[in-house]
Design a protein around this motif. Sequence first.
Motif, PDB file in Angstrom:
ATOM      1  N   PHE A 372       0.794  -1.245  -0.047  1.00  0.00           N
ATOM      2  CA  PHE A 372      -0.031   0.035   0.014  1.00  0.00           C
ATOM      3  C   PHE A 372       0.706   1.168   0.053  1.00  0.00           C
ATOM      4  O   PHE A 372       0.760   2.259  -0.785  1.00  0.00           O
ATOM      5  CB  PHE A 372      -0.954  -0.025   1.209  1.00  0.00           C
ATOM      6  CG  PHE A 372      -1.676   1.169   1.326  1.00  0.00           C
ATOM      7  CD1 PHE A 372      -2.902   1.523   0.954  1.00  0.00           C
ATOM      8  CD2 PHE A 372      -1.146   2.275   1.927  1.00  0.00           C
ATOM      9  CE1 PHE A 372      -3.712   2.396   1.038  1.00  0.00           C
ATOM     10  CE2 PHE A 372      -1.902   3.397   1.997  1.00  0.00           C
ATOM     11  CZ  PHE A 372      -3.147   3.953   1.538  1.00  0.00           C
ATOM     12  N   LEU A 373       1.864   1.217   0.858  1.00  0.00           N
ATOM     13  CA  LEU A 373       2.566   2.545   0.947  1.00  0.00           C
ATOM     14  C   LEU A 373       3.426   2.630  -0.365  1.00  0.00           C
ATOM     15  O   LEU A 373       3.482   3.903  -0.758  1.00  0.00           O
ATOM     16  CB  LEU A 373       3.806   2.173   1.915  1.00  0.00           C
ATOM     17  CG  LEU A 373       3.175   2.231   3.458  1.00  0.00           C
ATOM     18  CD1 LEU A 373       4.409   1.599   4.549  1.00  0.00           C
ATOM     19  CD2 LEU A 373       2.534   3.675   3.984  1.00  0.00           C
ATOM     20  N   ASP A 374       3.672   1.724  -1.170  1.00  0.00           N
ATOM     21  CA  ASP A 374       4.429   1.838  -2.505  1.00  0.00           C
ATOM     22  C   ASP A 374       3.580   2.463  -3.623  1.00  0.00           C
ATOM     23  O   ASP A 374       3.951   3.262  -4.247  1.00  0.00           O
ATOM     24  CB  ASP A 374       5.163   0.603  -2.940  1.00  0.00           C
ATOM     25  CG  ASP A 374       6.211  -0.127  -2.248  1.00  0.00           C
ATOM     26  OD1 ASP A 374       6.812   0.804  -1.368  1.00  0.00           O
ATOM     27  OD2 ASP A 374       6.794  -1.003  -2.537  1.00  0.00           O
ATOM     28  N   VAL A 510       9.755  10.463   0.373  1.00  0.00           N
ATOM     29  CA  VAL A 510      11.274  10.762   0.148  1.00  0.00           C
ATOM     30  C   VAL A 510      11.824  10.069  -1.241  1.00  0.00           C
ATOM     31  O   VAL A 510      11.205   9.298  -1.741  1.00  0.00           O
ATOM     32  CB  VAL A 510      12.265  10.161   1.400  1.00  0.00           C
ATOM     33  CG1 VAL A 510      11.911  10.937   2.631  1.00  0.00           C
ATOM     34  CG2 VAL A 510      11.936   8.585   1.377  1.00  0.00           C
ATOM     35  N   TYR A 511      12.813  10.346  -1.624  1.00  0.00           N
ATOM     36  CA  TYR A 511      13.619   9.769  -2.904  1.00  0.00           C
ATOM     37  C   TYR A 511      14.871   9.280  -2.514  1.00  0.00           C
ATOM     38  O   TYR A 511      15.491   9.924  -1.743  1.00  0.00           O
ATOM     39  CB  TYR A 511      13.718  10.749  -3.808  1.00  0.00           C
ATOM     40  CG  TYR A 511      12.308  11.410  -4.308  1.00  0.00           C
ATOM     41  CD1 TYR A 511      11.664  10.776  -5.513  1.00  0.00           C
ATOM     42  CD2 TYR A 511      11.679  12.734  -3.588  1.00  0.00           C
ATOM     43  CE1 TYR A 511      10.447  11.426  -5.462  1.00  0.00           C
ATOM     44  CE2 TYR A 511      10.625  12.985  -4.082  1.00  0.00           C
ATOM     45  CZ  TYR A 511       9.680  12.497  -4.982  1.00  0.00           C
ATOM     46  OH  TYR A 511       8.299  13.077  -5.324  1.00  0.00           O
ATOM     47  N   ASP A 512      15.345   8.054  -2.975  1.00  0.00           N
ATOM     48  CA  ASP A 512      16.382   7.494  -2.792  1.00  0.00           C
ATOM     49  C   ASP A 512      16.711   6.828  -4.393  1.00  0.00           C
ATOM     50  O   ASP A 512      15.990   6.828  -5.222  1.00  0.00           O
ATOM     51  CB  ASP A 512      16.652   7.026  -1.513  1.00  0.00           C
ATOM     52  CG  ASP A 512      15.802   5.509  -1.496  1.00  0.00           C
ATOM     53  OD1 ASP A 512      15.547   5.142  -2.772  1.00  0.00           O
ATOM     54  OD2 ASP A 512      15.829   4.768  -0.755  1.00  0.00           O
ATOM     55  N   ASP A 513      18.036   6.221  -4.226  1.00  0.00           N
ATOM     56  CA  ASP A 513      18.338   5.390  -5.701  1.00  0.00           C
ATOM     57  C   ASP A 513      17.664   4.233  -5.535  1.00  0.00           C
ATOM     58  O   ASP A 513      18.338   3.359  -6.612  1.00  0.00           O
ATOM     59  CB  ASP A 513      19.973   5.490  -5.876  1.00  0.00           C
ATOM     60  CG  ASP A 513      20.691   5.012  -4.415  1.00  0.00           C
ATOM     61  OD1 ASP A 513      20.272   4.381  -3.796  1.00  0.00           O
ATOM     62  OD2 ASP A 513      22.130   5.273  -4.546  1.00  0.00           O
ATOM     63  N   GLN A 514      17.001   3.651  -4.660  1.00  0.00           N
ATOM     64  CA  GLN A 514      16.539   2.163  -4.626  1.00  0.00           C
ATOM     65  C   GLN A 514      15.145   2.261  -5.106  1.00  0.00           C
ATOM     66  O   GLN A 514      14.364   2.691  -4.471  1.00  0.00           O
ATOM     67  CB  GLN A 514      16.902   1.555  -3.378  1.00  0.00           C
ATOM     68  CG  GLN A 514      18.203   1.560  -2.792  1.00  0.00           C
ATOM     69  CD  GLN A 514      18.986   0.535  -3.529  1.00  0.00           C
ATOM     70  OE1 GLN A 514      18.575  -0.414  -4.091  1.00  0.00           O
ATOM     71  NE2 GLN A 514      20.179   1.020  -4.031  1.00  0.00           N
ATOM     72  N   LEU A 618       7.588   6.148   0.806  1.00  0.00           N
ATOM     73  CA  LEU A 618       6.960   6.744   2.035  1.00  0.00           C
ATOM     74  C   LEU A 618       7.895   6.188   3.126  1.00  0.00           C
ATOM     75  O   LEU A 618       8.018   5.168   3.244  1.00  0.00           O
ATOM     76  CB  LEU A 618       5.339   6.461   2.269  1.00  0.00           C
ATOM     77  CG  LEU A 618       4.407   6.981   1.380  1.00  0.00           C
ATOM     78  CD1 LEU A 618       3.266   6.589   1.848  1.00  0.00           C
ATOM     79  CD2 LEU A 618       4.745   8.322   0.618  1.00  0.00           C
ATOM     80  N   VAL A 619       8.230   7.277   4.016  1.00  0.00           N
ATOM     81  CA  VAL A 619       9.072   6.593   5.312  1.00  0.00           C
ATOM     82  C   VAL A 619       8.190   7.278   6.479  1.00  0.00           C
ATOM     83  O   VAL A 619       7.589   8.245   6.492  1.00  0.00           O
ATOM     84  CB  VAL A 619      10.408   6.976   5.304  1.00  0.00           C
ATOM     85  CG1 VAL A 619      11.265   6.277   4.410  1.00  0.00           C
ATOM     86  CG2 VAL A 619      10.581   8.488   5.266  1.00  0.00           C
ATOM     87  N   ARG A 620       8.296   6.771   7.701  1.00  0.00           N
ATOM     88  CA  ARG A 620       7.557   7.026   8.927  1.00  0.00           C
ATOM     89  C   ARG A 620       8.309   8.609   9.414  1.00  0.00           C
ATOM     90  O   ARG A 620       9.440   8.493   9.278  1.00  0.00           O
ATOM     91  CB  ARG A 620       7.831   6.188   9.943  1.00  0.00           C
ATOM     92  CG  ARG A 620       6.795   5.111  10.051  1.00  0.00           C
ATOM     93  CD  ARG A 620       5.436   5.510  10.536  1.00  0.00           C
ATOM     94  NE  ARG A 620       5.481   5.867  12.111  1.00  0.00           N
ATOM     95  CZ  ARG A 620       4.909   6.703  12.382  1.00  0.00           C
ATOM     96  NH1 ARG A 620       4.284   7.745  11.909  1.00  0.00           N
ATOM     97  NH2 ARG A 620       4.922   6.947  13.887  1.00  0.00           N
ATOM     98  N   ASP A 621       7.257   9.334   9.793  1.00  0.00           N
ATOM     99  CA  ASP A 621       7.648  10.547  10.431  1.00  0.00           C
ATOM    100  C   ASP A 621       7.406  10.426  11.939  1.00  0.00           C
ATOM    101  O   ASP A 621       6.364  10.388  12.498  1.00  0.00           O
ATOM    102  CB  ASP A 621       6.953  11.881   9.803  1.00  0.00           C
ATOM    103  CG  ASP A 621       7.132  13.027  10.801  1.00  0.00           C
ATOM    104  OD1 ASP A 621       7.896  12.812  11.718  1.00  0.00           O
ATOM    105  OD2 ASP A 621       6.488  14.047  10.624  1.00  0.00           O
ATOM    106  N   GLU A 622       8.618   9.740  12.706  1.00  0.00           N
ATOM    107  CA  GLU A 622       8.346   9.449  14.105  1.00  0.00           C
ATOM    108  C   GLU A 622       7.917  10.411  14.951  1.00  0.00           C
ATOM    109  O   GLU A 622       7.404  10.273  15.980  1.00  0.00           O
ATOM    110  CB  GLU A 622       9.645   8.711  14.713  1.00  0.00           C
ATOM    111  CG  GLU A 622      10.075   7.554  13.596  1.00  0.00           C
ATOM    112  CD  GLU A 622       9.267   6.302  13.926  1.00  0.00           C
ATOM    113  OE1 GLU A 622       8.398   6.363  14.696  1.00  0.00           O
ATOM    114  OE2 GLU A 622       9.434   5.367  12.944  1.00  0.00           O
ATOM    115  N   SER A 623       7.869  11.923  14.479  1.00  0.00           N
ATOM    116  CA  SER A 623       7.245  12.897  15.410  1.00  0.00           C
ATOM    117  C   SER A 623       5.557  12.847  15.497  1.00  0.00           C
ATOM    118  O   SER A 623       5.152  13.303  16.367  1.00  0.00           O
ATOM    119  CB  SER A 623       7.810  14.253  15.035  1.00  0.00           C
ATOM    120  OG  SER A 623       6.965  14.439  13.882  1.00  0.00           O
TER     121      SER A 623
END
Length: 637
Positions: A372-374, A510-514, A618-623
């Motif tokens: 789902f996150l993807d 977020v964006y990365d190379d993976q 999508l990555v977690r915002d732990e705040s």
Amino acid sequence: MIRSSKRLLPFILLLTALPGFAQKHKRPAASAPAVPSLPIKLTVDATQAPQKILHATEEISVTPGQVTLVYPKWIPGEHGPTGPITDFTGLEFFAGGKRLPWHRDLVEMYAFHLDVPQGVTTLEAKFDLVMPAPPEGFSSGASATTQLLLLSWNQVVLYWQGAKSDDVTVQAGVKFPAGWHYGTALQIDNESSGQISFKPLSLTMLVDSPALSGAHFRRIPLSPQGPIQHYIDIAADSEAALAMPQQTIDEYKNLVAETGALFGARHYLHYDFLVTLSDHTAHFGLEHHQSSDDRVAERTMIDDDMRWLAGGLLPHEMTHSWNGKYRRPAGLATPNYQDPMKGDLLWVYEGLTDYLGYILAARSGLWNKQEFLDEAAEAAAALDHTPGRSWRPLQDTADAAQLLYGAPDEFESWRRSVDYYAEGFLIWLEADTVIREQTHGQKSLNDFCHLFHGGQNTPPEVVPYTFEELVKGLNQVTPYDWTKFFRDRLDSYGPGAPLGGIINGGWKVVYDDQPSEYTKAMEKTRNQVDARFSIGLALDDKGEIRDVIMDSPSWKAGIAPGSTLLAVNGRKYTPDILREALREGKTSKTPLELLVSNGDFYKIHSLDYHGAEKYAHLVRDESKPDVLGEILKPMAK
Ligand SMILES: [Zn+2]
């Protein structure tokens, strides 16, 4: 409805007693001549479906004088004038055995005029539907192979001009090729020697109830104990393709339970998923009240990547039974198939369905949380890289729906596409988080669905709504300035996508190379190469450039959408060569050189790009608390 290729990428209860289809609120009156009360008798001979032709005969009552009969033009769920009139052939009329001439209206190509002689009360029409269609488009796209057929009744019927489809009764029958099995939401009256007769019903319900038939067929019960039966009917081009794993069957059983928990009531008497598995039919989903026409590639149910990529399709189309079919925007609740539809509320019809379909896929286990996150990351990132939003507000993508479904991929990011699906997903996610925030977690969009789409169990019916009624429904869940909330997002020319739902949900893009598993699966199963977020190219494994994001490095270097990438840094293009060049470019000072053919001309384009590959996640915002995680939890016990 949903296009699968898009994304850069519709008892014994005598059906005649079911004009129940009649609406609770009146639809706009058609300037209608009186409709003869006798049923239309329609018989389809589908035995030559493998040869791509259907034959039909129709008996239709008429009054002597000038008569106009029409062929369905605006197809429910397709939101456009997509009836396959060019494939409607072999038309002949007879009265008392004598042939009657006809002529087509010079302006309305879907209308046929006849002069009916005195004393004649019944016409016999004969016509064919030829099906040479390429595998593009919706129900007018390819629908038959040598092994199967999806029969859409709107393609093989004529009716009286000006009549309301609710008021027209049809007695329909069909004969499929010998040995083929079939599934449909229609009720069978009788069947002998392969000739199937259905119980008489309204034209509305006939068109709403396609029939799927094939040599390789499987019927899977999903709710054998429930009072309302659900089935998956599958026709495939091979016997092997029918082997849907038990785990997937269990997840579709969960889907039935989860829709019950979400909406609290059902507006059908029984439900059939009609699943076509073929590489030679159009690929899409089309919703109906009591069934859905779901067409995917042949190996979808037996290939892990293909199965999860298609995991959102059935939840989306089933959600439409409530959102789109039962509750329908007023502009789409037309009295027949000739009156134009207005798509201004498609961001609810399709956008909310996209959102609910996705979360139902997760709640039922068809997708895990990461899947789902993807999907969500892909939607957010693609919309965030859509420069066309600077000139075209989201509202116009809905208003212009019938133009955009058929628009080419080239320049999609500048033209914009049917963005009310994916952006509708983002906006309704945000609405869900707003309700949760406003009510301190006491209420959610689930409560809105219960209120707006639920009520009592009913047979199929249409309850139209306006923007104001939608806002009123949301205010009943929690008071808020919903008009401003939606208008801000629908009418804006903002540079970025509405990401408030993701942020409020405790996540960030977020964006990365993976590449994500989603991106990998898309690239593998659909032969795509996704370099949109790095050098601004969407292409395929053969180098065909489908789009160039405006203002991206590739655009600035002069590359045109529709051209072909031939070589990367002097070496013949393959997807791996491009990816490696992007990786190596990070530590190199030399520009990336792309040899591109544009028509008959070749040119090397130099891109001063050193940002490596870029993929969205999508990555977690732990705040913040994981509200998104809460939303995805199953509701059914
Ligand atoms: Zn849809």
